[in-house]
Design a protein around this motif. Structure first.
Motif, PDB file in Angstrom:
ATOM      1  N   LEU A 171      -6.871  -1.285  -7.662  1.00  0.00           N
ATOM      2  CA  LEU A 171      -5.906  -1.365  -6.669  1.00  0.00           C
ATOM      3  C   LEU A 171      -4.278  -0.895  -7.209  1.00  0.00           C
ATOM      4  O   LEU A 171      -4.062  -1.490  -8.936  1.00  0.00           O
ATOM      5  CB  LEU A 171      -5.836  -2.630  -5.787  1.00  0.00           C
ATOM      6  N   TYR A 172      -3.097  -0.316  -6.025  1.00  0.00           N
ATOM      7  CA  TYR A 172      -1.799  -0.765  -6.807  1.00  0.00           C
ATOM      8  C   TYR A 172      -0.885  -1.058  -5.063  1.00  0.00           C
ATOM      9  O   TYR A 172      -1.722  -0.946  -4.283  1.00  0.00           O
ATOM     10  CB  TYR A 172      -1.902   0.930  -7.340  1.00  0.00           C
ATOM     11  N   PHE A 173       0.170  -1.379  -5.669  1.00  0.00           N
ATOM     12  CA  PHE A 173       0.526  -1.714  -4.224  1.00  0.00           C
ATOM     13  C   PHE A 173       1.493  -1.088  -4.007  1.00  0.00           C
ATOM     14  O   PHE A 173       2.037  -0.688  -4.328  1.00  0.00           O
ATOM     15  CB  PHE A 173       1.760  -2.928  -4.884  1.00  0.00           C
ATOM     16  N   ASP A 174       1.303  -0.556  -2.251  1.00  0.00           N
ATOM     17  CA  ASP A 174       1.924   0.138  -1.663  1.00  0.00           C
ATOM     18  C   ASP A 174       2.066   0.147  -0.023  1.00  0.00           C
ATOM     19  O   ASP A 174       1.543  -0.127   0.225  1.00  0.00           O
ATOM     20  CB  ASP A 174       0.916   1.226  -1.474  1.00  0.00           C
ATOM     21  N   GLN A 175       3.508  -0.173   0.314  1.00  0.00           N
ATOM     22  CA  GLN A 175       3.950  -0.237   1.621  1.00  0.00           C
ATOM     23  C   GLN A 175       3.258  -2.033   1.582  1.00  0.00           C
ATOM     24  O   GLN A 175       3.247  -1.805   3.035  1.00  0.00           O
ATOM     25  CB  GLN A 175       3.720   0.779   2.551  1.00  0.00           C
ATOM     26  N   GLY A 176       3.532  -2.767   1.684  1.00  0.00           N
ATOM     27  CA  GLY A 176       3.745  -4.519   1.832  1.00  0.00           C
ATOM     28  C   GLY A 176       2.160  -4.735   1.437  1.00  0.00           C
ATOM     29  O   GLY A 176       1.862  -5.690   2.517  1.00  0.00           O
ATOM     30  N   GLU A 177       0.967  -3.850   0.656  1.00  0.00           N
ATOM     31  CA  GLU A 177       0.018  -4.486   1.132  1.00  0.00           C
ATOM     32  C   GLU A 177      -1.020  -3.302  -0.261  1.00  0.00           C
ATOM     33  O   GLU A 177      -0.231  -2.699  -0.883  1.00  0.00           O
ATOM     34  CB  GLU A 177      -1.173  -3.899   1.857  1.00  0.00           C
ATOM     35  N   TRP A 178      -1.712  -4.138  -0.871  1.00  0.00           N
ATOM     36  CA  TRP A 178      -2.966  -3.398  -2.302  1.00  0.00           C
ATOM     37  C   TRP A 178      -3.710  -2.313  -1.166  1.00  0.00           C
ATOM     38  O   TRP A 178      -4.565  -2.722  -0.066  1.00  0.00           O
ATOM     39  CB  TRP A 178      -3.560  -5.038  -3.144  1.00  0.00           C
ATOM     40  N   VAL A 179      -3.689  -1.505  -2.042  1.00  0.00           N
ATOM     41  CA  VAL A 179      -4.323  -0.158  -1.689  1.00  0.00           C
ATOM     42  C   VAL A 179      -5.601  -0.083  -2.629  1.00  0.00           C
ATOM     43  O   VAL A 179      -5.124   0.325  -4.241  1.00  0.00           O
ATOM     44  CB  VAL A 179      -3.556   0.966  -1.478  1.00  0.00           C
ATOM     45  N   SER A 180      -6.877   0.111  -2.466  1.00  0.00           N
ATOM     46  CA  SER A 180      -7.994  -0.138  -3.236  1.00  0.00           C
ATOM     47  C   SER A 180      -8.649   1.458  -4.030  1.00  0.00           C
ATOM     48  O   SER A 180      -7.648   2.404  -2.805  1.00  0.00           O
ATOM     49  CB  SER A 180      -9.340  -0.931  -2.751  1.00  0.00           C
ATOM     50  N   LEU A 181      -8.306   1.436  -4.914  1.00  0.00           N
ATOM     51  CA  LEU A 181      -8.497   2.899  -5.233  1.00  0.00           C
ATOM     52  C   LEU A 181     -10.201   3.076  -5.663  1.00  0.00           C
ATOM     53  O   LEU A 181     -11.081   3.858  -6.586  1.00  0.00           O
ATOM     54  CB  LEU A 181      -7.893   3.703  -6.532  1.00  0.00           C
ATOM     55  N   GLY A 182     -11.409   1.603  -5.068  1.00  0.00           N
ATOM     56  CA  GLY A 182     -12.609   2.167  -4.851  1.00  0.00           C
ATOM     57  C   GLY A 182     -13.317   1.086  -6.186  1.00  0.00           C
ATOM     58  O   GLY A 182     -12.912   1.024  -7.241  1.00  0.00           O
ATOM     59  N   PRO A 234      -1.902   7.243  -8.424  1.00  0.00           N
ATOM     60  CA  PRO A 234      -0.771   7.759  -8.414  1.00  0.00           C
ATOM     61  C   PRO A 234       0.708   6.856  -9.335  1.00  0.00           C
ATOM     62  O   PRO A 234      -0.040   5.975 -10.272  1.00  0.00           O
ATOM     63  CB  PRO A 234      -0.639   6.542  -7.144  1.00  0.00           C
ATOM     64  N   SER A 235       1.364   7.384  -9.891  1.00  0.00           N
ATOM     65  CA  SER A 235       2.149   7.323 -11.638  1.00  0.00           C
ATOM     66  C   SER A 235       2.967   5.612 -10.884  1.00  0.00           C
ATOM     67  O   SER A 235       3.445   6.434  -9.518  1.00  0.00           O
ATOM     68  CB  SER A 235       2.798   8.192 -12.433  1.00  0.00           C
ATOM     69  N   GLY A 236       3.367   5.338 -11.462  1.00  0.00           N
ATOM     70  CA  GLY A 236       4.648   4.295 -11.545  1.00  0.00           C
ATOM     71  C   GLY A 236       4.758   3.187 -10.428  1.00  0.00           C
ATOM     72  O   GLY A 236       5.515   2.393 -10.118  1.00  0.00           O
ATOM     73  N   ALA A 237       3.554   2.898 -10.385  1.00  0.00           N
ATOM     74  CA  ALA A 237       2.876   1.448  -9.301  1.00  0.00           C
ATOM     75  C   ALA A 237       2.790   0.498 -10.474  1.00  0.00           C
ATOM     76  O   ALA A 237       2.471   0.529 -11.655  1.00  0.00           O
ATOM     77  CB  ALA A 237       1.739   1.761  -8.751  1.00  0.00           C
ATOM     78  N   LEU A 238       2.359  -0.412  -9.179  1.00  0.00           N
ATOM     79  CA  LEU A 238       2.194  -1.498 -10.255  1.00  0.00           C
ATOM     80  C   LEU A 238       0.596  -2.165 -10.060  1.00  0.00           C
ATOM     81  O   LEU A 238       0.496  -1.560  -8.864  1.00  0.00           O
ATOM     82  CB  LEU A 238       2.931  -3.377  -9.648  1.00  0.00           C
ATOM     83  N   TYR A 239      -0.264  -2.498 -10.664  1.00  0.00           N
ATOM     84  CA  TYR A 239      -1.803  -2.776 -10.626  1.00  0.00           C
ATOM     85  C   TYR A 239      -2.326  -3.544 -10.584  1.00  0.00           C
ATOM     86  O   TYR A 239      -1.772  -4.826 -10.985  1.00  0.00           O
ATOM     87  CB  TYR A 239      -2.097  -0.813 -12.220  1.00  0.00           C
TER      88      TYR A 239
END
Length: 633
Positions: free
Chosen positions: A578-589, A604-609
Motif C-alpha cells: 500500500l501507499y498513502f495518498d490523499q488521506g488514505e492507504w491505497v492498495s497495489l494489490g 508511484p515514487s516518493g510516497a510512504l509505503y
C-alpha cells in the motif's frame, strides 16, 4: 466521563504557599477548591472535614494548602472497580496480608490493569468515595516523610507537593500505603555519610529493599490465575520505583513515550527530580529519538473539550504534562488542513505504531490551521482531526527532517518504479550479530556415531541477514546422520536448518544432540528447535546437533536461517503493498510470494509505503524508498 470534562469549565488558578522554607511557590490547580466541592456530591462533607481540620481543629496553613491542592486536583482521579477488580483485590489482601501496604499497592496497580484488559470494569471517583480520615492521614504521614528527608537534602516545597504529597499513583483502589514498615531498613541519622547526592540516597534505598521490585517472588502465591499469569512490564517497574521513592521522600517522576515513532509499543521509566539534571537531554527512553515524551502528574492539566467530535482516549488524560524538550531538540510544526468542518475544534498529531496512526499531541484548530509544539525531529507524522467519531487524515504524511524542515510525502504517479521487497519490518541490529555468530559452523556427517572423527562436509562462510541462505554440499556420498558443530566460544543460534535434495526438504526420523562427553540425547528441545520450520523458535548451538534419517541419504544443499523475527518475505505467504495518498492507504494489490522477496511494478515514487503480510504476523512498519534504499519508519 462527564466529570472529567467538567474540569474544563473552570479557569486555571494558582495557590501561593508562604509557609515553605524556600521561595514562594505556585502550585498548578486547574480547578478551585469550591468547584471541586460542588462536584463531590454526597461526599462533600468528608472533604469539608479535612479543610475544617486544618483551619480550626489543628490550624496549619501549609497543611491546609496541601489539602486544597489534593482536593482541587482530585476531580478526575478514580479507582478501577467491578467484579474482577474486587476478586483480585481480595486475593492480594489475603496473600500479602503480612506485607507492607506499599507492596499491596504495587499489586493493586497490576490488578487494575488486568481488570481493564478483561473488560466490564467500573470506576469510582475519588471525589465521591474518599474519606476525611484517609486524606488527613496521608497528609500527616507525607509531612513526616518531608521532615525526615531534610536530614539528607533540601526538598523544595514545590517538589514535595508534586512528588511526595499525592496519595495516588494511577487508578488503583485506595490504600494507606505511606506506612512506616520500611523505615527500619534505614538509619536516618547516618544520612550525612551520603552527602548531598539524591542519586546516592536513592541507590542506597534501592539496595536495601530490592525484594519489592520483584513480582516473581509473590507471583506463584496468588490463587487467581489472572495474577499468576500476569507479566510485569516497564509500567509496573516505573510505578513500583515511584512508590518506594515516595515513601522515602525521594522526588521521582514517571516519564513515558505513549507511542514510539520508529518501533512498536511505548515505554515508561522513572527519573529523579534532581534540579541539577533537569533539561540535561539525557535519553531515558531507549531509542535514539522520539516524537513526544510526557510526565505523569498529580495535578490536572488542560485537555480538549469537544461535545461534537471524538477526543482520543490518551489525549483525554489530564494527568500528564509535555516534557519533550527535556529529551529532544524539539521543533514546532504548523499545518493547514485543506478541508474541515466548521465545528472542528482540535487537530491531532499521530505517529505510526502497532499497525495504526496513533495520536501523541493535540492543538486548537483555527480556520483549519494547527500548531503542534515541541515535537521530535526526523520522524514521520500524520495530522488528523475527528468528524464525529470518524478519524480524518491529512492528505499526506509529513516528514519532519533533522534540520526541522517539513516535507510532505506526495506520491508521484508519473514517475513509476519497480520495488523488490524482502522485509516488512524495521531492520533488527541483532540480525547481523546473529549472522556473524554462525560463520565457521561446520557440517559433518557419518553412518556410525560411535566412530570419530566424523566426515567433514562443508563450512558456513556467509549469512543472508534474517532470510534463508544455502550451503552447497560437494559430495554424493550418502549418510544416515547429518549434523552441525560450532567451532568458537559463542553459541550460534539457528531458527531452522533443512537438508535438501533436488529442491525438496528431506524428512528426518529424529533429531539429536551430542555433548562434550559423547552423550546423545534424542529429540530434545534444542535439536527440535534447530531442525523444524518454526522461525520464531531457535536453538543456540552449544553442542553438536543433528538429524537421523531412516536410511543413508544424499544431500546437495543445506538451507539455514539464523535466529530472527520472522518479518521477512516467505514463499507461500500472501502480501499486499500500500501507499498513502490523499488521506488514505491505497492498495497495489495482493500477491503470493514465490521467493524470499516480493516484487511490484508501476509503484508511484516518493510516497510512504506499507507492506502487509496477509497470511500471518503482526509486526509491520511503513517505509520510504530513497535513492533505491528502503528506510523503515
Amino acid at each position: 466521563m462527564k466529570l472529567i470534562f467538567a474540569i474544563l469549565l473552570f479557569s486555571i488558578l494558582g495557590v501561593t504557599m508562604t509557609g515553605c522554607h524556600r521561595d514562594v511557590v505556585v502550585v498548578p490547580m486547574l480547578v478551585d477548591v469550591n468547584s471541586a466541592l460542588k462536584l463531590s456530591g454526597d461526599n462533600r462533607g468528608e472533604l469539608q472535614k479535612v479543610l475544617d481540620y486544618y483551619r480550626k481543629e489543628k490550624p496549619d496553613l501549609l497543611k491546609l494548602k496541601a489539602a486544597e491542592y489534593l482536593i482541587s486536583n482530585m476531580v478526575a482521579h478514580y479507582a478501577v472497580a467491578g467484579e474482577t477488580m474486587d476478586r483480585l483485590k481480595r486475593d492480594i489482601d489475603t496473600t500479602l496480608r503480612d506485607q507492607p501496604n506499599a507492596v499491596k499497592l504495587m499489586f493493586y496497580l497490576m490488578a487494575a490493569r488486568v481488570a481493564i484488559a478483561q473488560g466490564g470494569n467500573t470506576v469510582e471517583y475519588d471525589l465521591h468515595k474518599i474519606t476525611s480520615d484517609y486524606l488527613i492521614r496521608n497528609i500527616e504521614q507525607s509531612f513526616v516523610i518531608w521532615e525526615n528527608i531534610q536530614n539528607h537534602y533540601d526538598l523544595s516545597c514545590e517538589d514535595f507537593f508534586k512528588y511526595i504529597l499525592p496519595y495516588r499513583i494511577n487508578n488503583e483502589p485506595l490504600i494507606e500505603w505511606k506506612d512506616s514498615a520500611y523505615y527500619h531498613l534505614y538509619n536516618f541519622d547516618k544520612g550525612d555519610q551520603l552527602g548531598f547526592s539524591l542519586g546516592g540516597y536513592q541507590g542506597y534505598i534501592s539496595a536495601k529493599i530490592p525484594t519489592y521490585y520483584r513480582y516473581e517472588k509473590f507471583k506463584e502465591q496468588f490463587s487467581d490465575s489472572l495474577l499468576r499469569m500476569y507479566e510485569a512490564d516497564c509500567i509496573d517497574r516505573a510505578y513500583s520505583t515511584q512508590i518506594i521513592n515516595r515513601i522515602f521522600g525521594i522526588p521521582t517522576a514517571v516519564d513515558f513515550v505513549p507511542h514510539y515513532p520508529t518501533r512498536e509499543n511505548r515505554h515508561y521509566w522513572t527519573i529523579l527530580r534532581d534540579h541539577r539534571y533537569v533539561n540535561s537531554k539525557c535519553y531515558y527512553s531507549y531509542t535514539p529519538y522520539t516524537a513526544k515524551v510526557y510526565r505523569k502528574t498529580s495535578f490536572i492539566n488542560p485537555i480538549p473539550e469537544d461535545k461534537d467530535n471524538f477526543i482520543p482516549h490518551f489525549i483525554r488524560d489530564p494527568y500528564k504534562i509535555d516534557v519533550t524538550e527535556e529529551y529532544e531538540n524539539a521543533v514546532d510544526l504548523n499545518y493547514t488542513f485543506k478541508t474541515f468542518k466548521s465545528n472542528t475544534r482540535y487537530g491531532y498529531l499521530c505517529v505510526f505504531n502497532n499497525l495504526a496512526w496513533n495520536e501523541v499531541a493535540w492543538s486548537e484548530m483555527r480556520g483549519g490551521k494547527v500548531m503542534f509544539e515541541k515535537i521530535g525531529r526526523d520522524i514521520m507524522y500524520m495530522p488528523c482531526y475527528y468528524d464525529g467519531k470518524h478519524q480524518v487524515f491529512a492528505d499526506y504524511p509529513l516528514w519532519v527532517r533533522s534540520n526541522g524542515e517539513v516535507e510532505p510525502l506526495v506520491p508521484d504517479k508519473k514517475r513509476l518504479q519497480k520495488l523488490r521487497l524482502n522485509r516488512k519490518f524495521t531492520y533488527n541490529p541483532s540480525g547481523d550479530y546473529n549472522g556473524a555468530a554462525i560463520i565457521g559452523v561446520q557440517l559433518h556427517a557419518t553412518n556410525d556415531l560411535s566412530k570419530e572423527p566424523y566426515d567433514s562436509i562443508a563450512v558456513i562462510r556467509h549469512y543472508n541477514y534474517m532470510a534463508y541462505d544455502t550451503l552447497c554440499v560437494n559430495t554424493t556420498k550418502k549418510y544416515k546422520f547429518w549434523m552441525v558443530k560450532k567451532v568458537n566460544y559463542n553459541n550460534p543460534a539457528f531458527a531452522s536448518i533443512k537438508f535438501m535434495q533436488d529442491g525438496e526438504a528431506l524428512t528426518a526420523k529424529s533429531t539429536f544432540t551430542i555433548n562434550l562427553t559423547g552423550k546423545m540425547d534424542k529429540n530434545e528441545r534444542l535439536s527440535r528447535n534447530i531442525f523444524n520450520d518454526d522461525l520464531l523458535d531457535f536453538g543456540a548451538l552449544s553442542k553438536i546437533a543433528g538429524v537421523e534419517f531412516k536410511e543413508p541419504v544424499s544431500v546437495d544443499v543445506v538451507k539455514y536461517i539464523t535466529q530472527n523475527d520472522k518479518n521477512g518475505v516467505y514463499p507461500g505467504d500472501t502480501y499486499e503493498l500500500l501507499y498513502f495518498d490523499q488521506g488514505e492507504w491505497v492498495s497495489l494489490g495482493r500477491k503470493v510470494a514465490t521467493a524470499d522477496y516480493i516484487e511490484y511494478d508501476d509503484v508511484p515514487s516518493g510516497a510512504l509505503y506499507w507492506l502487509r503480510n496477509r497470511t500471518e504476523g503482526k509486526e509491520e512498519r511503513p517505509f520510504t524508498v530513497m535513492n533505491g534504499r528502503v528506510r523503515f519508519w
